[in-house]
Design an enzyme around this catalytic site. Structure first.
Site, PDB file in Angstrom:
ATOM      1  N   GLY A 257       0.818  -1.210   0.000  1.00 16.84           N
ATOM      2  CA  GLY A 257       0.000   0.000   0.000  1.00 16.84           C
ATOM      3  C   GLY A 257       0.848   1.254   0.000  1.00 16.84           C
ATOM      4  O   GLY A 257       0.586   2.214  -0.737  1.00 16.84           O
ATOM      5  N   TYR A 258       1.873   1.252   0.835  1.00 17.42           N
ATOM      6  CA  TYR A 258       2.773   2.403   0.918  1.00 17.42           C
ATOM      7  C   TYR A 258       3.485   2.624  -0.409  1.00 17.42           C
ATOM      8  O   TYR A 258       3.569   3.756  -0.911  1.00 17.42           O
ATOM      9  CB  TYR A 258       3.789   2.176   2.034  1.00 17.42           C
ATOM     10  CG  TYR A 258       4.725   3.331   2.273  1.00 17.42           C
ATOM     11  CD1 TYR A 258       4.332   4.411   3.062  1.00 17.42           C
ATOM     12  CD2 TYR A 258       5.997   3.346   1.723  1.00 17.42           C
ATOM     13  CE1 TYR A 258       5.196   5.478   3.295  1.00 17.42           C
ATOM     14  CE2 TYR A 258       6.869   4.401   1.945  1.00 17.42           C
ATOM     15  CZ  TYR A 258       6.459   5.464   2.734  1.00 17.42           C
ATOM     16  OH  TYR A 258       7.322   6.516   2.953  1.00 17.42           O
TER      17      TYR A 258
END
Length: 262
Positions: free
Chosen positions: A166-167
């Site tokens: 996600g990051y």
């Protein structure tokens, strides 16, 4: 910049009379950048999810330099709160000259175990909230014919990382968002750029620094041979916030000890 006139280098980095909004300013890189902008002459509007209304460390940093500091808190995972904050800060301070989009979060889990909840939280904080805040603040900059917007990207703007899908996705998108805004707003006098930090000694990297195997591998790849410090971002942020960078648009400036050159 008119080259027919003498060039005052010191004046080009002077932020006197400017107002800078710095998100995620309570600690780490955000605090260091807020302090640097104040040292260059800017008044600071600080906002973080848990920023104290008064008496914060960043407030003490800024006021000790003789600059004005105004504090706000905002939950960047809540889009209604972000839009409410944008409207409020523009009502309180109609002219914001510099926007530093530093607020962010990271959630670690292998891709197969990276839940929708983790994904949604990271995307909302790291990408969607920054788009909305930049859109709202940027409108006023475009109307004024000038402004400086600085996103905080990452090494994972360029690389995939491990256990942080996600990051990595959010920071990759920040790189493209920087370029997209720059393409539209450069002709209107608004500079949009990004800083991509390398491995920096902050709360976000504590787990990596505590892992002797990962920490050793990271240090062996960094040509500078050390972890970055928040103070390493003072010069880059002042440069991108000042008239010294007036012809710099859509750039992602890596501040990484040489990591990306390896």
């Amino acid at each position: 910049m008119n080259l027919s006139k003498s060039f005052d280098l010191a004046k080009s980095f002077d932020l006197g009379g400017k107002t800078a909004l710095v998100t995620g300013c309570r600690r780490g890189i955000g605090r260091a950048m807020g302090r640097a902008l104040a040292e260059a002459g800017a008044d600071i509007i600080g906002v973080s999810a848990t920023l104290e209304a008064s008496g914060s460390e960043i407030e003490r940093d800024v006021t000790a330099l003789g600059r004005r500091f105004v504090a706000y808190d905002c939950d960047f995972s809540n889009r209604k709160a972000v839009l409410k904050f944008a409207a409020r800060v523009l009502e309180d301070t109609p002219r914001i000259d510099i926007l530093v989009n530093n607020a962010g979060t990271i959630r670690r889990a292998p891709a197969a175990e990276h839940s929708d909840a983790l994904w949604d939280e990271v995307m909302e904080v790291n990408l969607s909230s920054q788009f909305r805040l930049t859109r709202e603040i940027g409108k006023s900059m475009v109307a004024n014919g000038s402004g400086k917007i600085i996103f905080i990207a990452s090494l994972l703007t360029f690389q995939g990382g491990i256990n942080v899908p996600g990051y990595a996705a959010s920071k990759g998108a920040i790189g493209q968002l920087t370029k997209a805004f720059a393409n539209e707003w450069a002709a209107g006098g608004v500079n949009v750029n990004a800083i991509a930090p390398g491995y920096v000694a902050t709360d976000n990297t504590q787990a990596l620094r505590d892992d002797p195997i990962r920490s050793k591998a990271i240090l062996e790849r960094i040509p500078a041979g050390r972890w970055g410090q928040p103070e390493d971002f003072a010069g880059p942020v002042v440069f991108l916030a000042s008239s010294a960078s007036d012809y710099v648009h859509g750039t992602i400036l890596s501040v990484d000890g040489g990591w990306m050159a390896r």
